[in-house]
Design a protein around this motif. Structure first.
Motif, PDB file in Angstrom:
ATOM      1  N   GLY A 119      44.079  41.227  36.298  1.00  0.00           N
ATOM      2  CA  GLY A 119      45.460  41.626  36.092  1.00  0.00           C
ATOM      3  C   GLY A 119      45.599  42.522  34.880  1.00  0.00           C
ATOM      4  N   SER A 120      46.706  43.214  34.836  1.00  0.00           N
ATOM      5  CA  SER A 120      47.050  44.001  33.661  1.00  0.00           C
ATOM      6  C   SER A 120      48.375  43.496  33.122  1.00  0.00           C
ATOM      7  N   TYR A 121      48.571  43.642  31.809  1.00  0.00           N
ATOM      8  CA  TYR A 121      49.816  43.194  31.194  1.00  0.00           C
ATOM      9  C   TYR A 121      49.995  43.938  29.880  1.00  0.00           C
ATOM     10  N   ARG A 122      51.149  43.758  29.287  1.00  0.00           N
ATOM     11  CA  ARG A 122      51.465  44.392  28.009  1.00  0.00           C
ATOM     12  C   ARG A 122      51.796  43.296  27.002  1.00  0.00           C
ATOM     13  N   ALA A 123      51.095  43.296  25.813  1.00  0.00           N
ATOM     14  CA  ALA A 123      51.334  42.244  24.830  1.00  0.00           C
ATOM     15  C   ALA A 123      50.898  42.620  23.409  1.00  0.00           C
ATOM     16  N   PRO A 124      51.491  43.563  22.690  1.00  0.00           N
ATOM     17  CA  PRO A 124      52.453  44.560  23.171  1.00  0.00           C
ATOM     18  C   PRO A 124      51.755  45.761  23.805  1.00  0.00           C
ATOM     19  N   THR A 125      50.431  45.955  23.498  1.00  0.00           N
ATOM     20  CA  THR A 125      49.715  47.064  24.120  1.00  0.00           C
ATOM     21  C   THR A 125      49.245  46.645  25.504  1.00  0.00           C
ATOM     22  N   ARG A 126      48.874  47.609  26.313  1.00  0.00           N
ATOM     23  CA  ARG A 126      48.400  47.308  27.660  1.00  0.00           C
ATOM     24  C   ARG A 126      46.992  46.722  27.599  1.00  0.00           C
ATOM     25  N   ARG A 127      46.758  45.688  28.409  1.00  0.00           N
ATOM     26  CA  ARG A 127      45.454  45.043  28.442  1.00  0.00           C
ATOM     27  C   ARG A 127      45.035  44.784  29.878  1.00  0.00           C
ATOM     28  N   LEU A 128      43.731  44.749  30.080  1.00  0.00           N
ATOM     29  CA  LEU A 128      43.151  44.448  31.385  1.00  0.00           C
ATOM     30  C   LEU A 128      42.446  43.104  31.313  1.00  0.00           C
ATOM     31  N   TYR A 129      42.836  42.194  32.191  1.00  0.00           N
ATOM     32  CA  TYR A 129      42.268  40.848  32.258  1.00  0.00           C
ATOM     33  C   TYR A 129      41.401  40.757  33.513  1.00  0.00           C
ATOM     34  N   GLN A 130      40.179  40.204  33.361  1.00  0.00           N
ATOM     35  CA  GLN A 130      39.288  40.008  34.493  1.00  0.00           C
ATOM     36  C   GLN A 130      38.595  38.660  34.398  1.00  0.00           C
ATOM     37  N   ASN A 131      38.984  37.741  35.270  1.00  0.00           N
ATOM     38  CA  ASN A 131      38.309  36.446  35.425  1.00  0.00           C
ATOM     39  C   ASN A 131      38.028  35.718  34.124  1.00  0.00           C
ATOM     40  N   GLY A 132      38.966  35.743  33.202  1.00  0.00           N
ATOM     41  CA  GLY A 132      38.799  35.008  31.967  1.00  0.00           C
ATOM     42  C   GLY A 132      38.065  35.736  30.872  1.00  0.00           C
ATOM     43  N   TYR A 133      37.535  36.927  31.139  1.00  0.00           N
ATOM     44  CA  TYR A 133      36.828  37.676  30.105  1.00  0.00           C
ATOM     45  C   TYR A 133      37.801  38.104  29.011  1.00  0.00           C
TER      46      TYR A 133
END
Length: 682
Positions: A413-427
């Protein structure tokens, strides 16, 4: 301790010990792609069950133990030659069935025999010892010991050879304990297939697989997570098996308790994803105990309750174990299928209604089905975005703009917190707004004499590969995740529409297989997979793996990889030492955040030919928040915000020193600083 009790513990040690070590061997030679992992796990479960089903034919278990010890001794002697022999087989088989299917097939073939031998012991021990629940429980206790000993001590410090020696010695002890024992012929008949245990196995197998999956998502795939989950589940089986005998639980009671335990665990998982992430190993282990034991304990009582306190013939017990194994394997397969299509939290209960008709009576079944549906509905109220939120900085702003991607046994998934981040399987999430990810490909390109072919291992958002593709005519991109094509399409603005560029090819397989399936002649290889926080990734940074990648380089070709501050000074020095064992020429760049005193990223450039830096070929603008420098004794820095070199060195970097260690990272003798990482907040 009675001899049968000792044998039960030893059988657990050798069974889980062999499973742990053989999976590490396979991970190093055929990889850990989703298809490979699921196929190998299912094969191991089925082969153990088949061994249990054929236990009625074995009368002298001492011979089985000696045979198993000899098999592990053969593997010990083959470690050095294994990658060289496996590569050609993978290449030939891959041309027929595809690379991923070839790795899965070969992995299944290699684990089948040791798993079969491991399954022969427990039915014989139960028959000979006379107490079903006690032998089952002590077998699980031995398995807990195997996970703890091998993962925490033997493998990090003595490598795979040390682990195999440990398992061989335990087998020899078991053979000595079985000496003189001749099992009777009266149980020398095959037992009958147990449909109810197969159905139960589907539910419990999917639940245990789901807990492992959820733990990696919730706590990050650091080295300790998967072994900790396995140890806790086995500890629950130990407690359940130990209590089943004295309490004389009926099968109906155990099934009721299992349904309730699954419902409680699902509710606790829903709470955990909304709660703060623990910041220590102890806190994480305690939370995992809290989440898993309510379901694992009653699951441990199912097998002993089915057969009762008194021992049965090994033919009957073996048939029950075979039935349960088939159900477990089917449950894991169904878990992979369902996880690609449905929300995650309800998975441990998704198949549990299969249990309730076994409890007896439509009225009771209706009550339990209602309980399962109610708990699943409650779990569905927890948004999957809460899983992604666990990786955000504690105490930081809430996450927004969440976009999720679901695949078999995978969540990104991708999200903003506050910058944009990419999440992959807990990494550890990738900061999509930071510039360093794009820079690694640009720095590597500035050292390569040719611009024909490039290889990128690890795709992520595709920013590094996109930078490389803007320079090279032909680019191969390898990533283990089946979600990679969807992620690269979702981030076309970040990666320059990577998949639509002519000359770009995407391969969904483990990077360890690249030397087996790709032709040599690359001008540049970019290795972007995180070297420190995941043991499966650290295998790519071993001396043997780097030598295999070196064979893919064209004359004068360059390989570049990165390390960062989180890996630590000792691990960074080990990475430098390991690369120097392969390439005589090496230079180090650092990318430094302006608000930091220490480098954030190190880019390590290697080649067999003298490295000549060409700053005019650095095809990316340096982001304003980063400075790109060459470390003292290697190459000089660049002027921030431009492609122009400058002469002055930075005193901070001159004073900077790595760890004085001389250790290197090898395939079968790994460096603890790289594979034995602890737990850290996201």
């Amino acid at each position: 301790m009675r001899r049968a009790d000792l044998l039960a513990v030893l059988a657990g040690l050798t069974g889980l010990g062999a499973e742990t070590l053989y999976f590490k061997v396979l991970d190093a030679v055929v990889g850990s792609a989703a298809l490979t992992s699921q196929t190998v796990v299912a094969t191991f479960i089925l082969a153990m069950g088949l061994g249990s089903a054929r236990a009625f034919r074995v009368r002298r278990m001492a011979r089985v133990e000696l045979l198993a010890a000899g098999l592990h001794l053969l593997m010990l002697g083959s470690l050095g030659a294994l990658p060289g022999h496996v590569g050609p087989v993978l290449l030939a088989l891959g041309q027929v069935v595809g690379s991923s299917a070839a790795a899965a097939t070969l992995g299944a073939a290699l684990v089948a025999l040791p798993a079969f031998l491991a399954g022969l012991g427990l039915p014989a021990i139960i028959e000979w010892g006379g107490r079903t629940g006690r032998s089952y429980a002590l077998h699980a206790l031995g398995a807990v010991g195997a996970v703890i000993l091998l993962e925490l001590y033997v493998h990090p410090h003595f490598g795979l050879p040390g682990g195999l020696v440990f398992v061989i010695l335990v087998h020899l002890c078991s053979a000595a304990a079985f000496a003189g024992v001749v099992l009777p012929k009266f149980s020398g008949a095959a037992g009958r297939w147990v449909t109810s245990l197969a159905v139960i196995g589907v539910v419990t197998g999917s639940a245990q697989g789901a807990f492992l999956f959820l733990a990696e998502l919730a706590f990050g795939p650091y080295t300790f997570v998967a072994p900790t989950v396995v140890a806790i589940m086995l500890f629950g089986l130990f407690l359940g098996g130990l209590l089943a005998g004295p309490l004389a639980w009926a099968r109906t009671t155990v099934l009721w308790a299992t349904g309730l335990g699954l419902a409680v665990s699902v509710g606790l998982w829903a709470w955990a994803f909304e709660a703060a992430r623990p910041t220590s190993i102890a806190g994480a282990v305690f939370q995992l105990l809290f989440l898993i034991l309510p379901a694992a304990l009653p699951i441990g009582a199912i097998f002993p309750a089915h057969f009762g306190a008194s021992a049965r013939g090994r033919g009957e017990v073996g048939a029950g174990a075979w039935s349960l194994s088939v159900g477990n394997a089917a449950g894991l397969v169904l878990l992979g299928i369902l996880s690609a299509r449905v929300p995650l939290l309800w998975l441990p209960l998704g198949l549990s209604p299969l249990l309730w008709p076994l409890v007896g009576g439509l009225r009771r079944a209706g009550i339990m089905i209602g309980l399962g549906v109610g708990a699943s509905a409650l779990a569905l109220q927890v948004p999957e975005a809460a899983i992604v939120a666990r990786t955000a900085q504690p105490g930081g702003p809430g996450i927004t703009d969440v976009q999720l991607f679901r695949g078999p046994g995978e969540l990104a998934g991708s999200y903003r917190a506050p910058t944009r981040r990419l999440y992959q399987n807990g990494y550890h999430p990738i900061d999509l707004d930071a510039g360093a990810e794009s820079l690694i490909g640009a720095v590597g390109a500035a050292y390569t004499p040719g611009r024909n072919r490039a290889l990128v291992l690890g795709a992520g958002s595709g920013r590094s590969a996109g930078t490389v593709a803007s320079v090279f005519r032909s680019v191969d991109v390898i990533d283990v995740s089946p979600l990679t094509p969807r992620l690269l399409e979702a981030f076309t603005a970040d990666n320059g529409a990577l998949l639509r560029r002519p000359g770009v090819r995407l391969h969904t397989l483990d990077g360890i297989m690249a030397p087996s399936v790709l032709a040599p002649g690359y001008d540049l290889i970019v290795l972007t997979v995180d070297p420190g926080f995941c043991a499966r990734a650290a295998k790519l940074y071993t001396e043997e793996a780097l030598m295999a990648l070196d064979r893919l380089l064209a004359p004068g070709g360059v390989l570049i990889f990165w390390s960062d501050r989180d890996v630590g000074d000792e691990a960074t020095q080990i990475l430098i030492n390991t690369a120097q064992r392969v390439w005589p020429e090496q230079k180090i760049f650092s990318a430094i955040g302006r608000a930091q005193d220490d480098p954030g990223y190190y880019f390590l450039v290697q080649s067999r030919q003298p490295l000549r830096y060409q700053p005019g070929l650095l095809y990316t603008q340096i982001p304003p928040d980063l400075e790109l420098r060459r470390l003292p004794g290697f190459s000089g820095p660049l002027r921030p915000g431009s492609n122009e070199p400058i002469d002055a060195e930075d005193d901070r970097l001159i004073r900077r020193r790595f760890h004085p260690t001389e250790a290197v990272h090898q395939l079968w003798h790994p460096a603890p600083a790289l594979i034995f990482r602890g737990y850290g907040p996201g």
